[in-house]
Every structure is written in C-alpha cells, then in structure tokens.
Write a protein that holds these residues in place. Structure first.
Motif, PDB file in Angstrom:
ATOM      1  N   LEU A 359       0.827  -1.218   0.000  1.00 56.16           N
ATOM      2  CA  LEU A 359       0.000   0.000   0.000  1.00 56.16           C
ATOM      3  C   LEU A 359       0.860   1.267   0.000  1.00 56.16           C
ATOM      4  O   LEU A 359       0.421   2.315  -0.472  1.00 56.16           O
ATOM      5  N   PHE A 360       2.094   1.160   0.533  1.00 56.17           N
ATOM      6  CA  PHE A 360       2.954   2.354   0.512  1.00 56.17           C
ATOM      7  C   PHE A 360       3.319   2.676  -0.935  1.00 56.17           C
ATOM      8  O   PHE A 360       3.865   1.841  -1.649  1.00 56.17           O
ATOM      9  N   THR A 400       9.685   2.322  -2.947  1.00 58.09           N
ATOM     10  CA  THR A 400       8.424   1.857  -3.530  1.00 58.09           C
ATOM     11  C   THR A 400       8.418   2.030  -5.044  1.00 58.09           C
ATOM     12  O   THR A 400       7.590   1.439  -5.727  1.00 58.09           O
ATOM     13  N   GLN A 401       9.295   2.878  -5.551  1.00 59.08           N
ATOM     14  CA  GLN A 401       9.371   3.186  -6.992  1.00 59.08           C
ATOM     15  C   GLN A 401       8.077   3.806  -7.499  1.00 59.08           C
ATOM     16  O   GLN A 401       7.855   3.878  -8.713  1.00 59.08           O
ATOM     17  N   ALA A 402       7.238   4.274  -6.599  1.00 58.21           N
ATOM     18  CA  ALA A 402       5.930   4.777  -7.032  1.00 58.21           C
ATOM     19  C   ALA A 402       6.067   5.955  -7.984  1.00 58.21           C
ATOM     20  O   ALA A 402       5.289   6.107  -8.927  1.00 58.21           O
ATOM     21  N   LYS A 403       7.042   6.808  -7.704  1.00 55.21           N
ATOM     22  CA  LYS A 403       7.285   7.936  -8.621  1.00 55.21           C
ATOM     23  C   LYS A 403       8.737   7.897  -9.067  1.00 55.21           C
ATOM     24  O   LYS A 403       9.453   8.891  -8.969  1.00 55.21           O
ATOM     25  N   THR A 416       6.326  13.875   1.898  1.00 55.76           N
ATOM     26  CA  THR A 416       6.981  14.636   0.830  1.00 55.76           C
ATOM     27  C   THR A 416       6.731  14.038  -0.553  1.00 55.76           C
ATOM     28  O   THR A 416       6.708  14.760  -1.543  1.00 55.76           O
ATOM     29  N   LEU A 417       6.517  12.736  -0.646  1.00 57.44           N
ATOM     30  CA  LEU A 417       6.358  12.132  -1.973  1.00 57.44           C
ATOM     31  C   LEU A 417       5.095  12.640  -2.670  1.00 57.44           C
ATOM     32  O   LEU A 417       5.112  12.944  -3.860  1.00 57.44           O
ATOM     33  N   ALA A 556       4.822  -1.587  -7.579  1.00 59.08           N
ATOM     34  CA  ALA A 556       5.065  -0.812  -8.800  1.00 59.08           C
ATOM     35  C   ALA A 556       5.781  -1.700  -9.824  1.00 59.08           C
ATOM     36  O   ALA A 556       6.562  -2.585  -9.450  1.00 59.08           O
ATOM     37  N   PRO A 557       5.515  -1.477 -11.125  1.00 58.78           N
ATOM     38  CA  PRO A 557       6.022  -2.383 -12.158  1.00 58.78           C
ATOM     39  C   PRO A 557       7.512  -2.727 -12.061  1.00 58.78           C
ATOM     40  O   PRO A 557       7.858  -3.914 -12.189  1.00 58.78           O
TER      41      PRO A 557
END
Ligand code: BDP
Length: 685
Positions: A359-360, A400-403, A416-417, A556-557
C-alpha cells in the motif's frame, strides 16, 4: 579502573539516566552552562528549564552559583527554518547558548536534544543546529485492556491504573510522558485496538481526562481506540451503520462530550472488519464510508481518525498478504482529509522480516501512516535481544518506486512524496509497569529507536544505537562500541534462527513464541504456519508470482518485474515470494536446503558471539543490568538452538534430506519439539 562504572540500577531511568561525564567534558559543560534562563514562562517552558537543570546535574555539570561563564537561554522566536515543534540551538564562542523555538514544546525538545548531545560527548562550544520533526503525529499505540492486561505485552501490567483513576494519578504517568517527550513522541492511544465500548463511557472519559492532564505539559495528546459498535453497546441504537444519521449523530455527540473534557483530544484509532472486530462492512459500507463518518464527528474539534488497514477476512480465500491492498487501494482519494490510513510495515503481521507493505506508494491521494510494532510479539518478546532500529529503518528506506527511483517508504510517510501535510507514525508500545518499562534493558532501545525515527525517518539505526548506548550505559567508547556491535546484527540473527530466506509466521499458535512450523490443524487456513511456508517433498515457499497468488502485481512495475523471477528477488525475501525446489541454487552456489540450514546455524552462532561481547563489558556495567542482560542472552542462546533444531527436524521430516556436512543433528526428534507447549506465555489474549 574503567572510565565509567554505572551504579546498581534497575533500568527504570531508561536513556535519561545520564551519568557524570568525564572530568574535562564536565567542566567544559559547567562553564558553558553557568546561568540558565528562559524568556518563556508557560508550563512547558518551565518543564524545559527544570529538565535542563536536572540533566546538567546528572551529567555532573550543575551550574555554579554566581560563577563566571556562559549562559543558556530558552527563547521563543519566529524562525522560518523550523516548524511549530522544531528547535534551533546556537552556541557562540562568547559563551552564549540559545535554545530557540516557535512554541514552548520546541524548547522542551531542544533541551532534550542539547542534553542528548552532552550525554553522548558531542562538542557543545559552537553549535548552529536546527531540527524539526518530519512526521506530524508520532504516536504510541498501547494495546492495553481496561483490566490491566496488555495484549502482546511482555513487561508487566498496563501502566494505566483505570481502577483508581481519575482520583489517583500515578507518578508513572509523568515519568512516561517525560521519556516520550525526550524523543518527540506527541501522541498516545491509551487502549487496545481490540477495543471495548466502556472506554467511551462518561466515567472513562473522566479517567482519560486525568491522564491527558498529566501528559499535556509534555506535548502529548491522548487518543482512543473506538469500538465500531459502541453506538449499539452503550448508545442503545439498533445499528452501527455509518450512513445511518442516528449513528453519525451519536458519534458527533460522543465526540463533543470527549472534547468538552479534553479539548486537545487527538481523535480515534479504529480496527474495523479485522480479526472478528465489527466495522462498516457489516453494513455493506466501505472503510472510507466508515472512516469519514467518524472523521466528520471529530473534525470541528481538529481531531483525526487513524483507520487501520490491517484487515483480512476468514471467508476470503485469496492470499492473506493481498487482502489489505485489495480492500484499500481502490478507495484512494475517497478518505476525508482528517483521516490517516494506518498501514503495518508489512502485508502479513510484524514478522522478523517482511517486504514493505504494497500500500505504501499505491495510495497517493490518501494520508498513509506507518504502524510499527515495538513490542516484539514475533521477535523474541522480552528475552531475546533483537534491536528493531534496523527493521524499522529497512522498511523506511525501501524504495516503492511509485514515482521513480527514490520514492522511499520514508517519503510516503513524511508526506513529501505526494505532498501530504497530515502525516504520522505509530508504534505498538512495549511499555508496562515492570521496573524497566520494556521487559528488558535492550528492549528500551526499540522504544527509543521508534521515537527517533518518527522525528527523522532518515536517521541511521547505527547512529540511534550509539546514542542510546551512550545515554543508557555511559559514553565510554569501549561500551558504546561493543553495545552497538551487539545490537546492529541482532535482528538479522533472529531472522536467521527463526525465519531465514523470507519464511514467515512459523511461530507457536496464539502466543507466537517459539517454533511450530508443523501446525496445520487450525480452523482458518491463514492461522496455520503450513499456509505460510508450503513445504512439501519437492520444495518450500509461498508462490506470490503470476503463477501463484500474484501478490507481486501489487507493487510498482519495476519492483514486480524483479520479484517475478527468483534470480532477481532479494534472497532475504526469496521464500516470501517464491516456491522453490529444495535443490534450487542460491547466489552463493549452494542448494536451498543447505543454505537454509546454514542460516539457522549462523543465527545461533551470532547469539553465542553476542554473549561473549556482552561478557566483555562486565567491568563497565552495573551489576544489576549486566546480570539481567547476561541471563536473557543465555535464554536467547538456548532458544535460538531450539528454533534451529525444531525447524530443521520438521523440514527434514518433509524433505527427507541430509544435513550439509558440519551441521549438527537436532538435539531431539520432531515429536519432542511438537510436545513443547507454553500455556502461560505472556501477552496472549
Ligand atoms: C496481531 C496480534 C493481535 C493484534 C493484531 C492487530 O497477534 O494480538 O490484535 O495483530 O494488529 O499481530 O490488530
């Protein structure tokens, strides 16, 4: 004579015990602090000044009356470099030290930081140091029941004396608040997430108000765990449906009542639709609908709702590790702005090692807060020395590599993300009424590490260990170095002797102490260790790749991609994500089975090393704390062996493979291990 010999102590003073500094540092500090003054005079500023006096006295640097030297001034300022809880310490060569803050609480935090620097031997003559907490809500969660029993508590009974409150306010409350304030912890959920409605009745609100009064000057707010069906149980309503106007009105009135008694009440923590607890889903409403109804009730008072994402259902056949994500991720963007979704560090349950919770990074429009477990339910409870600073930090630093690269869990948590202002970190407390508060001297370090990381998630666990060691046992380098050397690899040692290579949840039923990988008879599949390791004659591990439960698709991919192949999966998480044949080749060339055995061996060997290292400190540590830690390490050594032997005996009964050469046979046969039971293990609800 060694430099620092601490005197007989029971650990009650925690890291605030500070013993006299070596002579040169002591006189420098005394010179620096000849006069102490404050330009602010509220209750918290007065505490800050008193703490400064007390701390200096402990360090052997009591300001000399009328002596010549420097001044330390506590001062409220408008300083844009710090936030409302931050502080700015400057020390000039002319002897003027200023601890400045925007609010009195910042002065208190600044004083504690100054004393921490002094106690750890940092230079103080010139300073220009600004520090602000990066996380807004730094909260302990007490899993304390109203009868004084602490769920998953290994340090005695609850510190909250509900029976004698509000009339009798134990001095422990102030001591507790002071310890928390020294770390910057600013919130306390006083009751168990498995909550009783009684906490919300008028007599208990009065008791809570008394606690709040004790904690307030130390910058700490109180919160309550709320039982979802309270409107029915104590309100006489027929339903707890969040969309029923009568239910919403009940919670509004209840909130008004609480805020009338406790104007700075923090808000509610909720465990809903999890492990048998009621919740909005009982009425076919979502977690967001439930959370938002409650959030609306506290909103006019500035309160928040911390809504836990620890959910899994007995009637859901899907991989337990996927269920929280499946429930919550689709709700991203639907939670009110004063709701925080509180997510455990991993997707199962506080194991010695878990990959970060998917979820993070996956709910950018939601305030996501971290939940760590400070109490060591699965990591040796009170007797095993397993420093959790490394565990906390490993999760916080996970990407997390989310962004893109660098989207760490820490950046999700500190907001901050995704640009969140409302942020939080919760730690399930390891605090009880035992003299040493935490069940062992070294468990105090986990409370300490949690507080420091909640203030600054980027701090290194080693820095924290060194700080803690210096304050707890004195700053002599031999002591600090050795204690840090013991602490840093200690959690990995437990991973090795309990759950190597990504195994999880193989602990004894109920109490979660000791090995029981063979358990397979419990009613719900995910209660059984065999569900988690899936060992059979061919192999071992939980297949969470696309061929299996496909839990990896929740990441994340770029991460999912790596996890799809055992060869590119971090070996420390190998069996968490993959079911592999016993002869699968590990990176070092050995077969999986012999690699597993070597990890078990390494864990036991590390504990033996810890014993030797601790023994070398005997001349430097007071008798009481030395002996207790020594005895506990002996327990840990014996039980590490138990873990290793029982696990090997069981897995061998499944795979029928020989041990690698040089590895000893288990001391007993499998039946012997199966017969061990612990009916009175503590903390088990
Ligand atoms: C598990 C504990 C259980 C808690 C639950 C929770 O075994 O006692 O109630 O987590 O977090 O770790 O709600």
């Amino acid at each position: 004579m060694p430099q620092t010999v601490a005197h007989a102590e029971d650990g009650h003073e925690l890291w605030l015990r500070a013993s006299p500094l070596p002579a040169p540092q002591r006189s420098a500090l005394r010179h620096q602090a000849t006069r102490l003054q404050t330009t602010a005079h509220g209750p918290t500023a007065r505490l800050a000044l008193a703490e400064l006096q007390r701390g200096l006295a402990r360090l052997g640097a009591t300001p000399a009356r009328g002596g010549k030297g420097g001044t330390i001034t506590l001062e409220l300022v408008q300083d844009s470099r710090i936030n409302d809880e931050g502080f700015h310490i400057t020390a000039r060569p002319d002897g003027q030290t200023v601890i400045a803050a925007r609010r009195e609480i910042g002065l208190l935090y600044g004083v504690f930081h100054y004393l921490r620097l002094a106690a750890t031997g940092a230079p103080l003559a010139t300073l220009d140091l600004a520090s602000s907490p990066r996380v807004q809500l730094r909260v302990l969660n007490h899993w304390d029941n109203l009868d004084g029993v602490v769920e998953r508590g290994y340090s005695g009974r609850s510190i909250w004396d509900w029976w004698r409150l509000p009339d009798w306010r134990d001095t422990l409350y102030t001591e507790y608040a002071r310890a928390n304030a020294s770390l910057g912890i600013n919130g306390v959920v006083v009751n168990n997430v498995n909550a009783k409605s009684t906490s919300l009745t008028a007599p208990y609100i009065a008791k809570l108000a008394a606690i709040a009064g004790e904690l307030r000057p130390w910058g700490i707010r109180v919160y309550l765990s709320a039982r979802w069906t309270a409107p029915m149980e104590i309100g006489g309503l027929k339903s707890a449906d969040p969309l029923d106007p009568a239910v919403a009105a009940w919670w509004r009135a209840k909130s008004d009542e609480i805020y009338a008694a406790i104007p700075d009440f923090g808000g509610f923590l909720v465990k809903a639709n999890s492990e048998g607890q009621p919740g909005p889903q009982d009425y076919r409403r979502s977690h967001a609908e439930g959370a938002n109804m409650l959030a609306a009730a506290v909103k006019p008072h500035g309160g928040v709702v911390m809504w836990r994402a620890f959910v899994y259902a007995h009637d859901n056949p899907d991989d337990r590790a996927k269920q929280a994500y499946n429930d919550f991720q689709p709700l991203d963007g639907q939670f009110a702005d004063n709701v925080l979704v509180q997510v455990k560090n991993g997707a199962i349950d506080f194991q010695p090692r878990e990959p970060f919770h998917p979820l993070f990074g996956a709910m950018p429009k939601t305030n996501l807060m971290m939940e760590f477990q400070i109490t060591k339910e699965y990591v040796g409870q009170s007797t095993h020395l397993t420093y959790l600073g490394t565990l906390f930090s490993e999760t916080l630093q996970a990407d997390t590599q989310a962004k893109g690269t660098g989207s760490t869990v820490a950046k999700v948590v500190d907001g901050t993300l995704d640009g969140h202002r409302l942020t939080g970190m919760a730690g399930v407390a390891n605090i009880g009424a035992d003299r040493d508060w935490s069940g062992s001297i070294f468990n105090q370090a986990d409370w300490y590490a949690f507080g420091r990381l909640a203030w600054d998630p980027e701090l290194s666990p080693e820095t924290i260990a060194r700080e803690w060691a210096a304050q707890t046992f004195g700053p002599a380098p031999k002591v600090v170095n050795t204690v840090t050397t013991i602490m840093m690899p200690s959690r990995e040692a437990a991973v090795d002797y309990m759950t190597p290579l990504g195994l999880a949840h193989v602990m004894g039923t109920g109490h979660h102490y000791g090995p029981a990988p063979w358990v397979s008879h419990l009613a719900r599949p995910e209660w059984n260790p065999v569900y988690y390791h899936k060992a059979d004659a061919q192999g071992i591990g939980f297949d969470r790749s696309a061929k299996g439960s496909n839990a990896i698709s929740q990441y994340a991919p770029p991460i999912a991609q790596k996890l799809s192949d055992p060869a590119t999966t971090d070996e420390r998480q190998l069996l968490w994500f993959h079911h592999l044949p016993w002869d699968y080749r590990l990176k070092n060339g050995e077969a999986l089975w012999s690699g597993m055995v070597h990890h078990y061996d390494a864990g036991v060997a590390q504990v033996a090393r810890m014993q030797v290292q601790w023994d070398s400190l005997q001349p430097y540590i007071d008798k009481e704390r030395f002996a207790k830690t020594q005895a506990f390490l002996a327990i840990q050594r014996r039980e590490a062996q138990w873990w290793r032997d029982a696990s090997i005996a069981y897995f061998q009964s499944v795979n029928h493979l020989d041990l690698p050469s040089g590895s000893a046979k288990p001391a007993h046969d499998l039946d012997w291990y199966k017969e061990q039971n612990l009916p009175y293990a503590p903390g088990n609800p």
